[in-house]
Design a protein around this motif. Structure first.
Motif, mmCIF file in Angstrom:
data_model
loop_
_atom_site.group_PDB
_atom_site.id
_atom_site.type_symbol
_atom_site.label_atom_id
_atom_site.label_comp_id
_atom_site.label_asym_id
_atom_site.label_seq_id
_atom_site.Cartn_x
_atom_site.Cartn_y
_atom_site.Cartn_z
ATOM 1 N N THR A 61 -6.557 4.169 -8.915
ATOM 2 C CA THR A 61 -5.246 3.540 -8.850
ATOM 3 C C THR A 61 -5.428 2.052 -8.612
ATOM 4 O OG1 THR A 61 -4.205 5.539 -7.967
ATOM 5 C CG2 THR A 61 -3.052 3.458 -7.610
ATOM 6 N N GLY B 259 -3.128 -1.779 -8.339
ATOM 7 C CA GLY B 259 -1.776 -2.292 -8.190
ATOM 8 C C GLY B 259 -1.704 -3.501 -7.298
ATOM 9 N N LYS C 237 -0.293 1.617 -10.419
ATOM 10 C CA LYS C 237 -0.422 2.354 -11.676
ATOM 11 C C LYS C 237 -1.749 3.098 -11.639
ATOM 12 C CE LYS C 237 0.166 1.930 -16.680
ATOM 13 N NZ LYS C 237 1.557 2.159 -16.972
ATOM 14 N N ARG D 297 0.560 6.973 -14.304
ATOM 15 C CA ARG D 297 1.708 7.098 -13.407
ATOM 16 C C ARG D 297 1.954 5.773 -12.709
ATOM 17 N NH1 ARG D 297 1.916 11.961 -9.181
ATOM 18 N NH2 ARG D 297 2.162 13.056 -11.186
ATOM 19 N N THR D 298 3.223 5.365 -12.646
ATOM 20 C CA THR D 298 3.581 4.106 -12.012
ATOM 21 C C THR D 298 4.515 4.339 -10.823
ATOM 22 O OG1 THR D 298 5.443 3.760 -13.495
ATOM 23 C CG2 THR D 298 3.346 2.776 -14.142
ATOM 24 N N SER E 257 0.994 -3.284 -15.603
ATOM 25 C CA SER E 257 0.275 -2.750 -16.750
ATOM 26 C C SER E 257 -1.221 -2.840 -16.474
ATOM 27 C CB SER E 257 0.639 -3.496 -18.031
ATOM 28 O OG SER E 257 0.315 -4.870 -17.927
ATOM 29 N N ARG E 258 -1.978 -2.103 -17.260
ATOM 30 C CA ARG E 258 -3.424 -2.086 -17.079
ATOM 31 C C ARG E 258 -4.128 -2.153 -18.414
ATOM 32 N NH1 ARG E 258 -5.330 2.294 -12.626
ATOM 33 N NH2 ARG E 258 -7.301 1.541 -13.509
#
Length: 114
Positions: free
Chosen positions: A33, A35, A51, A56-57, A70-71
């Motif tokens: 994860t 963020g 994210k 999953r956000t 976003s990634r």
């Protein structure tokens, strides 16, 4: 060892936009994860957006509809597009990575002038 390198903070007028980036390097498990958290003076560090590598956000209620996380998996990079910025968004923003353990970036200052 994992390193997180942030960029993109700065000073912006209310209503403006900024984009934060955070690149991770080192030993990172494929499921993780990434963020952002933020901390204003005198306040605790609060969640902004997360994210997972599975897509999953999670967003703080205060930023829903204004911020987008976003990634880029190939680059191990997470972005935070911040639109319609408000003075109350002013804080130090910290990149966050949860892989085999939790890591934090050094923080980047975001200042929104009214």
């Amino acid at each position: 060892q994992v390193q997180l390198v942030e960029s993109g903070g700065g000073l912006v007028q209310a209503g403006g936009s900024l984009r934060l980036s955070c690149a991770a390097s080192g030993s990172i498990f494929s499921f993780n994860t990434m963020g952002w958290y933020r901390q204003a003076p005198g306040n605790q560090r609060d969640l902004v957006a997360l994210k997972t590598s599975g897509g999953r956000t999670t967003y703080a209620d205060s930023v829903k509809g204004r911020f987008t996380i976003s990634r880029d998996a190939a680059k191990n990079t997470v972005y935070l597009q911040m639109n319609s910025l408000k003075p109350e968004d002013t804080a130090v923003y910290y990149c966050y990575l949860d892989t085999n353990r939790r890591y934090w970036g050094q923080g980047t200052q975001v200042t929104v002038a009214s």
